[in-house]
Design an enzyme around this catalytic site. Structure first.
Site, PDB file in Angstrom:
ATOM      1  N   ILE A 290       0.627  -0.907  -0.286  1.00 11.98           N
ATOM      2  CA  ILE A 290       0.093   0.122  -0.175  1.00 11.98           C
ATOM      3  C   ILE A 290       1.090   1.000   0.103  1.00 11.98           C
ATOM      4  CG2 ILE A 290      -0.582   0.181   2.011  1.00 11.98           C
ATOM      5  CD1 ILE A 290      -3.044   0.828  -0.277  1.00 11.98           C
TER       6      ILE A 290
ATOM      7  N   SER B  50      11.630   0.575   6.708  1.00  9.90           N
ATOM      8  CA  SER B  50      11.613  -0.355   6.398  1.00  9.90           C
ATOM      9  C   SER B  50      12.388  -1.601   6.482  1.00  9.90           C
ATOM     10  CB  SER B  50      10.959  -0.819   5.413  1.00  9.90           C
ATOM     11  OG  SER B  50      10.047  -1.316   4.484  1.00  9.90           O
ATOM     12  N   ARG B  51      12.568  -2.343   7.191  1.00 11.43           N
ATOM     13  CA  ARG B  51      13.406  -3.527   6.729  1.00 11.43           C
ATOM     14  C   ARG B  51      14.013  -4.020   5.589  1.00 11.43           C
ATOM     15  NH1 ARG B  51      10.053  -7.531   9.964  1.00 11.43           N
ATOM     16  NH2 ARG B  51       8.686  -7.407   7.822  1.00 11.43           N
TER      17      ARG B  51
ATOM     18  N   LYS C 231      -5.265   1.652   8.144  1.00 10.81           N
ATOM     19  CA  LYS C 231      -6.371   0.945   9.115  1.00 10.81           C
ATOM     20  C   LYS C 231      -6.294  -0.168   8.376  1.00 10.81           C
ATOM     21  CE  LYS C 231      -8.146  -1.387   5.771  1.00 10.81           C
ATOM     22  NZ  LYS C 231      -7.715  -2.312   4.709  1.00 10.81           N
TER      23      LYS C 231
ATOM     24  N   ASP D  32     -10.031  -7.996   6.581  1.00 11.09           N
ATOM     25  CA  ASP D  32      -9.557  -6.195   6.616  1.00 11.09           C
ATOM     26  C   ASP D  32     -10.136  -6.063   4.662  1.00 11.09           C
ATOM     27  OD1 ASP D  32      -6.852  -5.750   6.008  1.00 11.09           O
ATOM     28  OD2 ASP D  32      -6.968  -5.610   3.857  1.00 11.09           O
TER      29      ASP D  32
HETATM   30  P1  NAP Z   1       2.295  -5.469   3.251  1.00 10.27           P
HETATM   31  O1  NAP Z   1       3.206  -5.412   1.571  1.00 10.27           O
HETATM   32  O2  NAP Z   1       2.625  -7.278   4.138  1.00 10.27           O
HETATM   33  O3  NAP Z   1       2.812  -4.592   4.183  1.00 10.27           O
HETATM   34  C1  NAP Z   1       3.625  -3.406   4.709  1.00 10.27           C
HETATM   35  C2  NAP Z   1       5.294  -3.443   4.943  1.00 10.27           C
HETATM   36  O4  NAP Z   1       4.747  -3.747   6.279  1.00 10.27           O
HETATM   37  C3  NAP Z   1       5.749  -4.728   5.050  1.00 10.27           C
HETATM   38  O5  NAP Z   1       6.675  -4.183   3.055  1.00 10.27           O
HETATM   39  C4  NAP Z   1       6.981  -4.579   5.502  1.00 10.27           C
HETATM   40  O6  NAP Z   1       7.991  -3.749   5.368  1.00 10.27           O
HETATM   41  C5  NAP Z   1       6.528  -3.778   6.423  1.00 10.27           C
HETATM   42  N1  NAP Z   1       6.286  -4.635   8.129  1.00 10.27           N
HETATM   43  C6  NAP Z   1       5.083  -6.399   7.833  1.00 10.27           C
HETATM   44  N2  NAP Z   1       5.250  -6.862   8.890  1.00 10.27           N
HETATM   45  C7  NAP Z   1       6.172  -6.107   9.865  1.00 10.27           C
HETATM   46  C8  NAP Z   1       6.409  -6.324  11.007  1.00 10.27           C
HETATM   47  N3  NAP Z   1       6.086  -7.888  12.158  1.00 10.27           N
HETATM   48  N4  NAP Z   1       7.237  -5.564  11.488  1.00 10.27           N
HETATM   49  C9  NAP Z   1       7.887  -4.716  10.880  1.00 10.27           C
HETATM   50  N5  NAP Z   1       7.092  -3.923   9.647  1.00 10.27           N
HETATM   51  C10 NAP Z   1       6.389  -4.997   8.940  1.00 10.27           C
HETATM   52  O7  NAP Z   1       1.112  -4.730   3.897  1.00 10.27           O
HETATM   53  P2  NAP Z   1       0.067  -3.595   2.990  1.00 10.27           P
HETATM   54  O8  NAP Z   1      -0.803  -4.752   1.408  1.00 10.27           O
HETATM   55  O9  NAP Z   1       0.840  -2.697   2.179  1.00 10.27           O
HETATM   56  O10 NAP Z   1      -0.693  -3.678   3.876  1.00 10.27           O
HETATM   57  C11 NAP Z   1      -0.576  -2.657   5.137  1.00 10.27           C
HETATM   58  C12 NAP Z   1      -1.701  -1.743   5.621  1.00 10.27           C
HETATM   59  O11 NAP Z   1      -2.006  -1.227   5.232  1.00 10.27           O
HETATM   60  C13 NAP Z   1      -2.571  -3.018   5.851  1.00 10.27           C
HETATM   61  O12 NAP Z   1      -3.547  -2.382   7.345  1.00 10.27           O
HETATM   62  C14 NAP Z   1      -3.223  -2.690   5.288  1.00 10.27           C
HETATM   63  O13 NAP Z   1      -5.062  -3.243   5.381  1.00 10.27           O
HETATM   64  C15 NAP Z   1      -3.355  -1.357   4.554  1.00 10.27           C
HETATM   65  N6  NAP Z   1      -4.447  -1.648   3.039  1.00 10.27           N
HETATM   66  C16 NAP Z   1      -3.787  -2.502   2.337  1.00 10.27           C
HETATM   67  C17 NAP Z   1      -4.371  -2.773   0.840  1.00 10.27           C
HETATM   68  C18 NAP Z   1      -3.820  -3.218   0.207  1.00 10.27           C
HETATM   69  O14 NAP Z   1      -4.352  -3.350  -0.842  1.00 10.27           O
HETATM   70  N7  NAP Z   1      -3.033  -4.275   0.230  1.00 10.27           N
HETATM   71  C19 NAP Z   1      -5.578  -1.376   0.796  1.00 10.27           C
HETATM   72  C20 NAP Z   1      -5.814  -0.241   1.884  1.00 10.27           C
HETATM   73  C21 NAP Z   1      -4.799  -0.434   3.093  1.00 10.27           C
HETATM   74  P3  NAP Z   1       9.823  -4.356   5.443  1.00 10.27           P
HETATM   75  O15 NAP Z   1       9.230  -6.160   5.632  1.00 10.27           O
HETATM   76  O16 NAP Z   1      10.603  -3.741   4.895  1.00 10.27           O
HETATM   77  O17 NAP Z   1      10.069  -4.088   6.692  1.00 10.27           O
END
Ligand code: NAP
Length: 301
Positions: free
Chosen positions: A12, A34-35, A87, A165
């Site tokens: 996101i 970010s890691r 969110k 989610d």
């Molecule tokens: P994601 O790509 O899986 O995670 C985002 C980043 O968070 C990862 O790249 C990771 O970065 C970091 N992360 C993950 N687990 C972690 C941990 N345990 N500790 C520290 N850093 C961690 O997820 P996403 O889809 O972007 O979603 C993130 C949020 O945005 C969620 O709450 C989701 O509901 C919301 N969202 C998502 C979407 C969608 O379409 N995907 C749409 C709207 C809102 P590093 O590994 O590089 O640290």
């Protein structure tokens, strides 16, 4: 333009936050944490504490999944920074209440964002319904988890919320546009046999409002809500981006969802205010409390 730091460079952040910040007249992306993820040309930290110590960036936007988010938000507030939360705002209601208290004591802004509330048709639906009584409603939110969360195991781990989610996006719209609040009466949840969170949910609220969430939808994706108020019909389509009232398209707001969130954050920081509404998450917590559970086939990405 105010410097801002983006934390959690994943799906996101790349899809929405970076473009919204780059297009904004309020913000400039000054650092990432970010890691593994980075943004071209932007100073990149892998350690959050180091970023807090080495920079004076006053605003932090957290794009992490909900479970790790609290620890980051608490540190940022303790370091006197304003915080924007993706969110859902946390893994539990109590931890978000705790963040609210911390932010109020520290005198910083806390913005628990609900991007779907900024969808272009939501304000029109809310304005139309403001002086009416909603008599029934049907929400249908069916999407393909493999398309929107490719390989993201956290969505099926405890605290990942599963189909809630995306479903919480629908609930964020519902709680925004309804003129009177509703409460959950019953729920049916299906859990894949190899997973900790539901992949479908059917909800029944007071006021004869029903919701059908399904994360196994292939082909066309459905994010719609039909609300009846007597003879009037409000039909929100495309995740709230299109509003049709009594079969007539209604003009929507101008900004896309994420640019609108960043504009609102600038307003909140400017006013020294916070915006934290947990009502969508209360419905999810209630569904996980009273929902009947069935086990369905294993799910694999
Ligand atoms: P994601 O790509 O899986 O995670 C985002 C980043 O968070 C990862 O790249 C990771 O970065 C970091 N992360 C993950 N687990 C972690 C941990 N345990 N500790 C520290 N850093 C961690 O997820 P996403 O889809 O972007 O979603 C993130 C949020 O945005 C969620 O709450 C989701 O509901 C919301 N969202 C998502 C979407 C969608 O379409 N995907 C749409 C709207 C809102 P590093 O590994 O590089 O640290």
């Amino acid at each position: 333009m105010t410097p801002i730091c983006l934390v959690g460079i994943g799906k996101i952040a790349v899809d929405q936050h970076v473009p919204a910040i780059n297009a904004s007249n309020d913000w400039t992306l000054a650092a990432t944490v970010s890691r593994s993820g980075t943004v071209d040309g932007i100073p990149a930290y892998t350690d959050f504490d180091r970023m807090l110590t080495e920079t004076d960036i006053s605003v932090i936007s957290l794009c992490l999944p909900p479970v790790p988010r609290y620890a980051y938000a608490a540190k940022a507030i303790a370091a006197g920074r304003h915080v924007m939360l993706e969110k859902p705002p946390g893994a539990t209601l109590a931890e978000v209440h705790a963040l609210q208290d911390m932010a109020a004591k520290a005198g910083v802004t806390l913005f628990a964002t609900w991007h779907s509330r900024m969808a272009k048709g939501v304000a029109a639906a809310k304005a139309f319904l403001a002086d009416k009584t909603v008599t029934s409603g049907q929400i249908t939110w069916k999407e393909d988890v493999r398309r929107w969360h490719p390989g993201q195991e956290w969505v099926f781990e405890p605290g990942g919320m599963g189909v809630f989610d995306p479903g919480i996006n629908a609930l964020s719209i519902l709680t925004e546009v309804l003129p009177q609040p509703v409460h959950l009466k019953n729920a049916a949840l299906s859990f894949p046999e190899n997973r900790q969170t539901p992949i479908t949910a059917q909800l029944t609220f007071s006021g004869d409002i029903k919701a059908d969430f399904d994360w196994r939808q292939e082909g066309s994706q459905i994010w719609e809500m039909i609300l009846h108020a007597g003879d009037d019909v409000v039909h929100l389509q495309d995740g709230g981006n299109r509003c049709v009232i009594n079969n007539q398209d209604v003009a929507g707001t101008q900004l896309d969802e994420y640019p609108a969130l960043y504009e609102r954050m600038a307003q909140l920081v400017g006013k020294g205010a916070s915006d934290v509404d947990l009502s969508p998450m209360i419905h999810v917590a209630d569904a996980l409390t009273i929902g009947k559970r069935v086990t369905v086939d294993a799910f694999h990405f």
